[in-house]
Design a protein around this motif. Structure first.
Motif, PDB file in Angstrom:
ATOM      1  N   GLU A 158       9.952  33.324   8.809  1.00 50.18           N
ATOM      2  CA  GLU A 158      11.357  32.897   8.790  1.00 50.18           C
ATOM      3  C   GLU A 158      11.522  31.823   7.701  1.00 50.18           C
ATOM      4  O   GLU A 158      10.804  30.836   7.681  1.00 50.18           O
ATOM      5  N   ALA A 159      12.512  32.030   6.834  1.00 53.82           N
ATOM      6  CA  ALA A 159      12.731  31.094   5.718  1.00 53.82           C
ATOM      7  C   ALA A 159      13.239  29.730   6.190  1.00 53.82           C
ATOM      8  O   ALA A 159      12.945  28.701   5.580  1.00 53.82           O
ATOM      9  N   ARG A 160      13.986  29.722   7.266  1.00 52.72           N
ATOM     10  CA  ARG A 160      14.577  28.451   7.738  1.00 52.72           C
ATOM     11  C   ARG A 160      13.617  27.747   8.696  1.00 52.72           C
ATOM     12  O   ARG A 160      12.570  28.281   9.039  1.00 52.72           O
ATOM     13  N   THR A 185      27.889  43.156  13.497  1.00 50.51           N
ATOM     14  CA  THR A 185      28.028  42.336  14.708  1.00 50.51           C
ATOM     15  C   THR A 185      26.653  41.941  15.260  1.00 50.51           C
ATOM     16  O   THR A 185      25.623  42.519  14.899  1.00 50.51           O
ATOM     17  N   THR A 186      26.672  40.981  16.189  1.00 51.99           N
ATOM     18  CA  THR A 186      25.419  40.585  16.837  1.00 51.99           C
ATOM     19  C   THR A 186      24.875  41.744  17.678  1.00 51.99           C
ATOM     20  O   THR A 186      23.661  41.939  17.754  1.00 51.99           O
ATOM     21  N   GLY A 231      19.269  32.796  12.506  1.00 51.79           N
ATOM     22  CA  GLY A 231      19.923  33.274  11.282  1.00 51.79           C
ATOM     23  C   GLY A 231      21.396  32.918  11.271  1.00 51.79           C
ATOM     24  O   GLY A 231      21.768  31.747  11.352  1.00 51.79           O
ATOM     25  N   ARG A 232      22.250  33.942  11.221  1.00 52.24           N
ATOM     26  CA  ARG A 232      23.696  33.688  11.153  1.00 52.24           C
ATOM     27  C   ARG A 232      24.268  33.247  12.504  1.00 52.24           C
ATOM     28  O   ARG A 232      25.425  32.870  12.583  1.00 52.24           O
ATOM     29  N   GLY A 292      18.724  44.952  10.932  1.00 50.41           N
ATOM     30  CA  GLY A 292      19.780  43.977  10.608  1.00 50.41           C
ATOM     31  C   GLY A 292      21.134  44.613  10.820  1.00 50.41           C
ATOM     32  O   GLY A 292      21.250  45.840  10.935  1.00 50.41           O
ATOM     33  N   GLU A 293      22.179  43.772  10.852  1.00 50.41           N
ATOM     34  CA  GLU A 293      23.528  44.275  11.170  1.00 50.41           C
ATOM     35  C   GLU A 293      23.984  45.403  10.262  1.00 50.41           C
ATOM     36  O   GLU A 293      24.775  46.242  10.667  1.00 50.41           O
ATOM     37  N   PRO A 309      28.963  33.854  14.468  1.00 52.45           N
ATOM     38  CA  PRO A 309      29.825  34.581  15.396  1.00 52.45           C
ATOM     39  C   PRO A 309      30.375  33.696  16.489  1.00 52.45           C
ATOM     40  O   PRO A 309      29.674  32.810  16.979  1.00 52.45           O
ATOM     41  N   TRP A 331      32.745  35.677  18.654  1.00 53.77           N
ATOM     42  CA  TRP A 331      33.360  36.726  19.473  1.00 53.77           C
ATOM     43  C   TRP A 331      32.278  37.708  19.901  1.00 53.77           C
ATOM     44  O   TRP A 331      31.271  37.883  19.188  1.00 53.77           O
ATOM     45  N   HIS A 366      32.276  41.652  20.506  1.00 57.31           N
ATOM     46  CA  HIS A 366      33.171  42.792  20.281  1.00 57.31           C
ATOM     47  C   HIS A 366      32.792  43.934  21.208  1.00 57.31           C
ATOM     48  O   HIS A 366      31.761  44.559  21.044  1.00 57.31           O
ATOM     49  N   VAL A 373       9.862  34.835   2.355  1.00 54.39           N
ATOM     50  CA  VAL A 373       9.074  35.920   1.764  1.00 54.39           C
ATOM     51  C   VAL A 373       9.686  36.262   0.415  1.00 54.39           C
ATOM     52  O   VAL A 373      10.918  36.389   0.297  1.00 54.39           O
ATOM     53  N   SER A 419      18.311  40.483  15.042  1.00 53.55           N
ATOM     54  CA  SER A 419      17.600  41.761  14.885  1.00 53.55           C
ATOM     55  C   SER A 419      16.091  41.554  14.903  1.00 53.55           C
ATOM     56  O   SER A 419      15.361  42.287  15.581  1.00 53.55           O
ATOM     57  N   GLY A 472      12.321  37.484   9.076  1.00 54.04           N
ATOM     58  CA  GLY A 472      13.598  37.003   9.593  1.00 54.04           C
ATOM     59  C   GLY A 472      13.624  36.890  11.110  1.00 54.04           C
ATOM     60  O   GLY A 472      13.268  37.828  11.815  1.00 54.04           O
TER      61      GLY A 472
END
Ligand code: FAD
Length: 499
Positions: free
Chosen positions: A34-36, A458-459, A41-42, A447-448, A57, A59, A61, A216, A15, A11
């Motif tokens: 990486e799959a994409r 969050t990021t 990622g997000r 990861g988050e 995202p 924002w 925080h 994977v 992260s 990924g």
């Protein structure tokens, strides 16, 4: 171990990228699968009309000691600290009287603050079935409000759903404390996360071997048992197998829930329990852009709103079994980055309903436009300045996210804490620690969903989680740990360095 470790990271989200950066700085040989066909990622952007917008995202925080804020500053990313100018529409679509709206807003935010305190203090004794909504219902009775005010308060508290991606009735009160963020300041990233992502990915793209379109599907690792030739075997969707000393899995929690069988031997039972117990939200966004921000016309007796909330609408055609409250943010107030766009946050069953209706449609098709226009017209047409006859009020374009249909986003948005959860804090610790299979088998988790408590979902949390796991791998190989903050699981790095 005194050798250069060969580490695979699954990924290239925040992260994985941060993990690759730190491992690379410490001399490890890093490969990212990486799959994409892209990093982030997000964290991703796309266009609505001519405007670049964030799909994930938007924002940051908490400002203090937050590495993402530091990166935003150094990359000249523009942030907006919105003031709370909000308009609330009642069930019949009329703006709530200003005095009631102010009372309601005060009640909602005061009660959220009290709920954090209550959850922090009584976490161990609060029954797991008690929800944040139950807490709101109890508190509203003590305020001496009339029936109209009570109803407006309870409907308004549904805005919490757009913070976590599920209805407020599903938010655990017991583990509400895990939703608390670093500090109270939240900034909207008005120029998008694009430059932040460029910054976070730079080192990985320069120094790691990044392999795109490589999902994977299998991770095999026996216990090390001091074997010098111990290896972790990764299988990719095209049938290839690769061997590494260590593997860091940053796939989202939603992916782990559906792919526990990708691991051999089986994951430890306590880790499986943690993966099953922590829930995964359904937050989506719908952007609608107009030729002009018709709601943004200044007048002596009118201040254009930054936020609009629409309570339980009787004027919109929708499935009766789904709660249809809506919230939107005006992007017309973003300083130099302003554009005539509204951003609706949708969540839970409403978001699933919308996504299921557009998932087969091309975003450039008239059907996509018509569906989303039918959905949002009842709301944007309530805003001050709307006129059905004006071309300025006819949307130019729509853009809706569909994270729920994306397996590499875990078919949802990010981890959250729902009623029924018995050991949420322990579960997070188990996810973070991977129930010990990092040290034992060479399989680590980031990861988050493995972040410090103050940054879960969050990021910032994703960034810290990658850094922490890199630190643990460095320790095993006796590497220096260059670039790592204090690295403690549940505290903030004392110093943020972005050199
Ligand atoms: C709609 C939405 C709104 C959000 N709003 C905010 C916000 O305002 N502020 C905030 O701080 N956070 C927000 N978040 C959360 C934030 O985006 C995440 O916490 C963070 O980006 C997660 O980073 P990550 O590295 O843990 O996971 P990801 O970004 O998901 O990275 C995981 C990577 O793994 C890849 N992958 C998955 N499975 C495989 C596989 N089998 N093989 C190979 N690769 C795989 C994925 O493609 C992805 O690139 C939001 C998220 C969403 C969806």
């Amino acid at each position: 171990m005194g050798k250069t470790p060969r580490v695979a990271i699954i990924g290239a989200g925040v992260s994985g990228l941060r993990c690759a950066d730190i491992l690379g700085q410490n001399g490890a040989q890093v490969t990212i699968f990486e799959a994409r066909d892209r990093v982030g990622g997000r964290v991703a952007q796309s266009k609505v009309g001519d405007h670049l917008v964030d799909l994930g995202p938007n924002w940051i925080h908490g400002g203090q000691d937050n590495p993402i804020s530091v990166i935003a500053e150094s990359t000249k990313t523009e942030l907006e600290d919105f003031d709370e100018n909000q308009i609330v529409f009642s069930k019949d679509g009329k703006p709530l009287d200003d005095k009631i709206a102010a009372k309601v807003s005060d009640f909602v935010w005061t009660t959220i603050g009290e709920a954090f305190e209550y959850s922090n203090t009584y976490k161990d004794s609060i029954p797991s079935g008690r929800s944040l909504f139950d807490f709101f219902k109890e508190r509203v009775e003590k305020k001496g409000f009339n029936e109209e005010e009570k109803e407006a308060c309870l409907e308004s508290c549904r805005l919490w759903g757009s913070y976590v991606g599920d209805p407020v009735e599903r938010q655990s009160l017991k583990f509400f404390c895990l939703e608390e963020c670093i500090d109270s300041s939240n900034c909207f990233v008005s120029s998008t996360y694009q430059k932040i992502l460029e910054f976070v990915s730079k080192a990985a793209l320069e120094h790691a071997d990044v392999r795109f379109k490589q999902p994977v599907v299998g991770i095999e690792a026996e216990p090390r048992e001091n074997k010098a030739d111990h290896q972790v075997i990764l299988s990719t969707a095209d049938g290839q197998k690769y061997k590494f000393d260590e593997v860091v899995v940053t796939c989202p929690l939603g992916w782990l829930k559906r792919n526990k069988s990708a691991f051999a031997p089986d994951l430890p039972p306590r880790l499986i329990r943690a993966i099953n117990s922590i829930s995964y939200g359904r937050l989506e966004k719908v952007y609608v852009t107009f030729p002009q921000a018709f709601w943004h016309t200044e007048r002596a007796d009118y201040k254009p709103p930054n936020f609009a909330m629409f309570l339980d609408p009787t004027y919109s055609n929708h499935p009766k079994d789904i709660i249809w409250n809506q919230e939107c943010v005006s992007l017309a107030t973003l300083g130099p980055q302003a554009h005539s766009t509204l951003l609706f946050y949708i969540h839970g069953p409403c978001a699933s309903h919308v996504v299921s209706n557009i998932s087969d449609l091309s975003p450039s098709s008239p059907e996509y436009y018509d569906y989303l226009n039918d959905f949002l017209h009842p709301f944007y047409s309530r805003l001050y300045g709307y006129s059905a006859a004006s071309p300025d009020c006819k949307p130019l374009a729509f853009l809706a996210t569909q994270w729920q249909t994306d397996p590499y986003a875990g078919n949802g948005s990010y981890s959250n804490f729902q009623v029924g959860l018995e050991q949420g804090d322990k579960d997070i610790e188990v996810l973070r620690d991977g129930a010990g299979i990092g040290e034992e088998r060479g399989v680590w988790f980031a990861g988050e969903h493995t972040a410090p408590f103050v940054a879960l979902g969050t990021t910032t949390g994703a960034y810290w989680s990658g850094e922490r796991v890199a630190g643990r791998v460095c320790r095993i190989y006796g590497l220096d740990g260059i670039g790592i903050g204090t690295g403690r699981d549940d505290s903030l790095p004392s110093q943020v360095s972005i050199t």
